[in-house]
Design a protein around this motif. Structure first.
Motif, PDB file in Angstrom:
ATOM      1  N   GLY A  16      57.678  35.111  48.051  1.00 41.85           N
ATOM      2  CA  GLY A  16      57.179  36.512  48.778  1.00 41.85           C
ATOM      3  C   GLY A  16      55.426  36.391  48.918  1.00 41.85           C
ATOM      4  O   GLY A  16      55.130  37.313  49.848  1.00 41.85           O
ATOM      5  N   ASP A  17      54.968  35.826  48.035  1.00 43.32           N
ATOM      6  CA  ASP A  17      53.121  36.324  47.832  1.00 43.32           C
ATOM      7  C   ASP A  17      53.029  35.645  48.692  1.00 43.32           C
ATOM      8  O   ASP A  17      53.299  34.424  49.703  1.00 43.32           O
ATOM      9  N   ASP A  18      51.401  36.098  49.638  1.00 38.24           N
ATOM     10  CA  ASP A  18      50.574  35.970  49.839  1.00 38.24           C
ATOM     11  C   ASP A  18      49.621  35.702  49.639  1.00 38.24           C
ATOM     12  O   ASP A  18      49.001  36.269  48.476  1.00 38.24           O
ATOM     13  N   ALA A  19      48.542  34.568  49.610  1.00 40.40           N
ATOM     14  CA  ALA A  19      47.789  34.091  48.875  1.00 40.40           C
ATOM     15  C   ALA A  19      47.130  34.754  49.339  1.00 40.40           C
ATOM     16  O   ALA A  19      45.161  35.276  48.103  1.00 40.40           O
ATOM     17  N   GLN A  20      46.590  34.991  50.162  1.00 45.75           N
ATOM     18  CA  GLN A  20      45.423  36.196  50.339  1.00 45.75           C
ATOM     19  C   GLN A  20      45.029  37.371  49.580  1.00 45.75           C
ATOM     20  O   GLN A  20      44.404  37.889  49.053  1.00 45.75           O
ATOM     21  N   GLN A  21      46.403  37.973  49.627  1.00 46.07           N
ATOM     22  CA  GLN A  21      46.729  38.928  48.754  1.00 46.07           C
ATOM     23  C   GLN A  21      46.764  39.046  47.671  1.00 46.07           C
ATOM     24  O   GLN A  21      46.173  39.555  46.896  1.00 46.07           O
ATOM     25  N   LEU A  64      43.971  39.651  34.920  1.00 48.25           N
ATOM     26  CA  LEU A  64      42.897  38.715  35.383  1.00 48.25           C
ATOM     27  C   LEU A  64      43.480  37.306  35.152  1.00 48.25           C
ATOM     28  O   LEU A  64      43.825  36.610  36.590  1.00 48.25           O
ATOM     29  N   ASP A  65      44.224  37.236  34.429  1.00 47.24           N
ATOM     30  CA  ASP A  65      44.846  36.149  34.215  1.00 47.24           C
ATOM     31  C   ASP A  65      46.341  35.825  34.689  1.00 47.24           C
ATOM     32  O   ASP A  65      46.556  35.217  35.562  1.00 47.24           O
ATOM     33  N   HIS A  66      46.979  36.661  35.104  1.00 39.78           N
ATOM     34  CA  HIS A  66      47.860  37.018  35.609  1.00 39.78           C
ATOM     35  C   HIS A  66      47.704  36.725  37.082  1.00 39.78           C
ATOM     36  O   HIS A  66      48.159  35.791  37.784  1.00 39.78           O
ATOM     37  N   GLN A  67      46.757  37.671  37.115  1.00 39.35           N
ATOM     38  CA  GLN A  67      46.893  36.647  39.093  1.00 39.35           C
ATOM     39  C   GLN A  67      45.897  35.709  39.565  1.00 39.35           C
ATOM     40  O   GLN A  67      46.321  34.845  40.673  1.00 39.35           O
ATOM     41  N   GLU A  73      49.592  28.879  40.733  1.00 37.10           N
ATOM     42  CA  GLU A  73      51.198  28.580  41.837  1.00 37.10           C
ATOM     43  C   GLU A  73      51.204  28.740  43.110  1.00 37.10           C
ATOM     44  O   GLU A  73      51.508  27.460  42.799  1.00 37.10           O
ATOM     45  N   LEU A  74      50.177  29.460  43.406  1.00 40.02           N
ATOM     46  CA  LEU A  74      50.897  29.345  45.161  1.00 40.02           C
ATOM     47  C   LEU A  74      49.767  27.768  45.819  1.00 40.02           C
ATOM     48  O   LEU A  74      50.347  27.082  46.439  1.00 40.02           O
ATOM     49  N   ALA A  75      48.528  28.442  45.231  1.00 41.65           N
ATOM     50  CA  ALA A  75      48.129  26.617  45.565  1.00 41.65           C
ATOM     51  C   ALA A  75      48.400  25.613  44.854  1.00 41.65           C
ATOM     52  O   ALA A  75      48.554  24.778  46.447  1.00 41.65           O
ATOM     53  N   LEU A  76      49.095  25.213  44.207  1.00 38.68           N
ATOM     54  CA  LEU A  76      49.809  24.164  44.203  1.00 38.68           C
ATOM     55  C   LEU A  76      51.435  24.144  44.814  1.00 38.68           C
ATOM     56  O   LEU A  76      51.140  22.452  44.932  1.00 38.68           O
ATOM     57  N   LYS A  77      51.507  25.007  45.014  1.00 40.65           N
ATOM     58  CA  LYS A  77      52.758  24.765  45.580  1.00 40.65           C
ATOM     59  C   LYS A  77      51.705  24.174  47.027  1.00 40.65           C
ATOM     60  O   LYS A  77      52.871  23.085  47.609  1.00 40.65           O
ATOM     61  N   ALA A  78      51.281  25.103  47.848  1.00 44.01           N
ATOM     62  CA  ALA A  78      50.487  24.546  48.804  1.00 44.01           C
ATOM     63  C   ALA A  78      50.030  23.017  49.263  1.00 44.01           C
ATOM     64  O   ALA A  78      49.832  21.523  50.310  1.00 44.01           O
ATOM     65  N   ALA A  79      50.185  22.308  47.727  1.00 39.44           N
ATOM     66  CA  ALA A  79      49.251  21.146  47.278  1.00 39.44           C
ATOM     67  C   ALA A  79      50.259  20.207  47.761  1.00 39.44           C
ATOM     68  O   ALA A  79      49.942  18.920  47.630  1.00 39.44           O
ATOM     69  N   ARG A  80      51.584  20.476  46.908  1.00 37.13           N
ATOM     70  CA  ARG A  80      52.170  19.382  46.570  1.00 37.13           C
ATOM     71  C   ARG A  80      52.910  18.619  47.832  1.00 37.13           C
ATOM     72  O   ARG A  80      53.114  19.644  48.918  1.00 37.13           O
ATOM     73  N   PRO A  81      52.408  17.247  47.957  1.00 33.41           N
ATOM     74  CA  PRO A  81      53.132  17.027  49.075  1.00 33.41           C
ATOM     75  C   PRO A  81      54.411  16.972  49.665  1.00 33.41           C
ATOM     76  O   PRO A  81      55.741  16.635  48.651  1.00 33.41           O
ATOM     77  N   GLN A  82      54.849  17.290  50.843  1.00 32.99           N
ATOM     78  CA  GLN A  82      56.346  17.090  51.138  1.00 32.99           C
ATOM     79  C   GLN A  82      57.014  15.522  51.607  1.00 32.99           C
ATOM     80  O   GLN A  82      55.600  15.413  52.417  1.00 32.99           O
ATOM     81  N   GLN A 329      33.111  33.576  37.375  1.00 34.84           N
ATOM     82  CA  GLN A 329      33.414  33.895  38.524  1.00 34.84           C
ATOM     83  C   GLN A 329      33.994  33.132  39.105  1.00 34.84           C
ATOM     84  O   GLN A 329      34.829  32.118  39.021  1.00 34.84           O
ATOM     85  N   PRO A 330      35.422  34.620  39.642  1.00 33.25           N
ATOM     86  CA  PRO A 330      36.630  33.652  40.241  1.00 33.25           C
ATOM     87  C   PRO A 330      36.316  33.061  41.050  1.00 33.25           C
ATOM     88  O   PRO A 330      35.013  33.320  41.744  1.00 33.25           O
ATOM     89  N   PRO A 331      37.472  32.430  41.749  1.00 35.81           N
ATOM     90  CA  PRO A 331      37.325  31.534  43.164  1.00 35.81           C
ATOM     91  C   PRO A 331      36.801  32.512  44.446  1.00 35.81           C
ATOM     92  O   PRO A 331      37.117  33.280  44.945  1.00 35.81           O
ATOM     93  N   VAL A 332      35.876  31.473  44.604  1.00 31.07           N
ATOM     94  CA  VAL A 332      35.591  32.197  46.049  1.00 31.07           C
ATOM     95  C   VAL A 332      36.421  32.327  47.758  1.00 31.07           C
ATOM     96  O   VAL A 332      36.139  32.976  48.016  1.00 31.07           O
ATOM     97  N   THR A 333      37.163  31.373  47.352  1.00 33.25           N
ATOM     98  CA  THR A 333      38.519  31.727  48.453  1.00 33.25           C
ATOM     99  C   THR A 333      40.027  31.343  47.437  1.00 33.25           C
ATOM    100  O   THR A 333      39.539  30.604  46.460  1.00 33.25           O
ATOM    101  N   ALA A 334      40.905  31.740  48.164  1.00 36.31           N
ATOM    102  CA  ALA A 334      41.730  31.702  47.955  1.00 36.31           C
ATOM    103  C   ALA A 334      42.624  29.842  47.546  1.00 36.31           C
ATOM    104  O   ALA A 334      43.156  30.137  46.494  1.00 36.31           O
ATOM    105  N   GLY A 335      42.344  29.093  48.074  1.00 45.51           N
ATOM    106  CA  GLY A 335      42.668  28.166  47.416  1.00 45.51           C
ATOM    107  C   GLY A 335      41.751  26.916  46.487  1.00 45.51           C
ATOM    108  O   GLY A 335      41.937  25.865  45.856  1.00 45.51           O
ATOM    109  N   GLY A 336      40.374  28.420  46.012  1.00 44.39           N
ATOM    110  CA  GLY A 336      39.554  27.261  45.166  1.00 44.39           C
ATOM    111  C   GLY A 336      39.287  27.556  43.200  1.00 44.39           C
ATOM    112  O   GLY A 336      40.837  28.272  43.031  1.00 44.39           O
TER     113      GLY A 336
END
Length: 417
Positions: A16-21, A64-67, A73-82, A329-336
């Motif tokens: 249920g996680d939203d990457a932007q959140q 920080l590490d937790h987030q 995980e969310l970026a990896l799930k989106a990157a995996r091709p279906q 510095q943290p990622p600039v974008t949610a998938g970075g």
């Protein structure tokens, strides 16, 4: 005050996680981290250091590490091709292979696969047998590995059909120089060449399935098999690409001989010492990161990345530059990716922890520095006997790797000199 939940995260919790959140939560955690660390440093300067402040900073660091892990995980799930239905329909022979392979996985019926491989004059069978997976499934496995494996995603990957890939390199170049329009052109010497060899070693995984799963027609067999083996392959590859000894596995870049960067020569990786055994220097600890950046030639530096594990990152998060800005510095974008001193930072948990003489940080252009070779063909052998009532699928692929340009990667050595 930080309000993050530090409870261990489960895979089910990501649904249920939203990457932007999650990205927003990461940014808030980093702001809390900077504020708390600044307060801690100010207290130390005034002689009022507090153990509780150190503990609070450690809790925020864990948050920080937790987030970051959740975001990864969310970026990896989106990157995996279906294995999506909208892909172009394969040719008739590919459809036939796919159908025959699914019949083999579900029921063990191998006659159709044997006929197809005989018809194709298939060669290079693994010593333990098995059958080639369909081309689409092989490409899916390769794409998923690229998404999961940090070193694979940074490096050059070559697909080969033989057992060894040889890459020539110049040991002594031809003589060169400038001449005027009417000047005689002196004859130049031919270059001296040598070759680096990258043998493809066998990597295996053995996922298990129940008869119920195999009998369920709603289960996408290709997707199930790719999902079962990609993580197992990625974990073993990750270890080998970093520290593999080259015996029955790829040779990792940390297994290459090293030398102080001032005495660097081809065949070794240059190192820059922190100035303290098993630690960063007590004063200006971040200077070694700047030193390793400028130890790399400009042609490599523009595409370079830092590689380290999260525990090393945690130590570096406290470092600032001369203007007071944090180097991490943290990622600039949610998938970075996070960055360090302006360069991308790759998480590689197989990198060693900080210890005396450890090589815990790598920096370089891995696209030019490290080569991975994938031999064509992933094979599967169905085994319904060894672990009844489960069916095992002995899955093999051949992969090799090693340093191809010893000048493109530098290492930070946690030593006094």
């Amino acid at each position: 005050m930080t309000t993050f939940d530090h409870a261990p995260e489960t895979k089910a919790g990501f649904a249920g996680d939203d990457a932007q959140q999650v990205f927003d939560a990461l940014m808030r955690a980093f702001e809390d981290y900077k504020a708390e660390n600044d307060a801690r440093l100010k207290a130390i300067e005034t002689g009022k250091g507090d153990v509780l402040a150190e503990e609070k900073l450690a809790r925020i660091d864990a948050a920080l590490d937790h987030q970051q892990r959740r975001l990864d995980e969310l970026a990896l799930k989106a990157a995996r091709p279906q294995l999506a239905a909208e892909r172009p329909q394969p040719a008739a022979d590919q459809r036939e292979h796919k159908s025959a392979f699914e019949a083999y996985v579900r029921t063990g019926e191998a006659a159709s696969l044997r006929r197809l491989e005989t018809k194709a004059l298939s060669a290079g069978s693994a010593p333990d047998g098995g059958y080639l997976v369909p081309t689409e499934l092989e490409h899916t496995i390769s794409s998923r590995l690229a998404a999961i494996s940090p070193i694979r995603s940074l490096s050059t990957v070559r697909e080969i059909s033989g057992g060894v890939y040889k890459k020539p390199f110049v040991t002594a170049g031809p003589a060169t120089g400038w001449v005027g329009e009417g000047d005689a052109r002196p004859q130049t010497n031919a270059p001296s060449l040598d070759a680096l060899s990258f043998p493809a070693m066998e990597l295996y995984a053995m996922p298990a399935a129940t008869a119920t799963l195999l009998d369920d027609s709603a289960v996408n067999i290709d997707d199930w098999l790719a999902g079962e083996i990609d993580q197992a392959f990625a974990e073993q590859e990750g270890i080998a690409f970093v520290s593999g000894d080259g015996v029955s596995k790829p040779k990792g870049f940390l297994a290459v001989p090293t030398a102080a960067n001032s005495a660097w020569s081809w065949g070794k990786l240059g190192t820059i010492s922190t100035g303290a055994a098993g630690a960063f220097a007590a004063t200006a600890p971040g200077d070694v990161l700047i030193d390793v950046i400028y130890a790399l030639r400009p042609g490599y530096r523009q595409n370079a990345s830092f590689v380290m594990n999260r525990r090393t990152q945690a130590a570096i998060r406290k470092f600032k530059d001369s203007s007071g800005a944090y180097l991490w510095q943290p990622p600039v974008t949610a998938g970075g990716r996070a960055s360090l001193a302006g360069f991308p930072l790759a998480d590689a948990e197989d990198m060693p922890d900080i210890a005396a003489n450890s090589l815990s940080i790598a920096f370089g252009d891995f696209r030019r520095g490290y080569l991975i070779v994938d031999r064509q063909g992933v094979r599967v052998l169905r085994d319904p006997y060894s672990s009844k009532p489960y069916v095992l699928f002995y899955t093999t692929k051949r992969v090799g790797g090693g340093v191809q340009d010893f000048d493109a990667i530098k290492l930070v050595k946690f030593a006094a000199s």
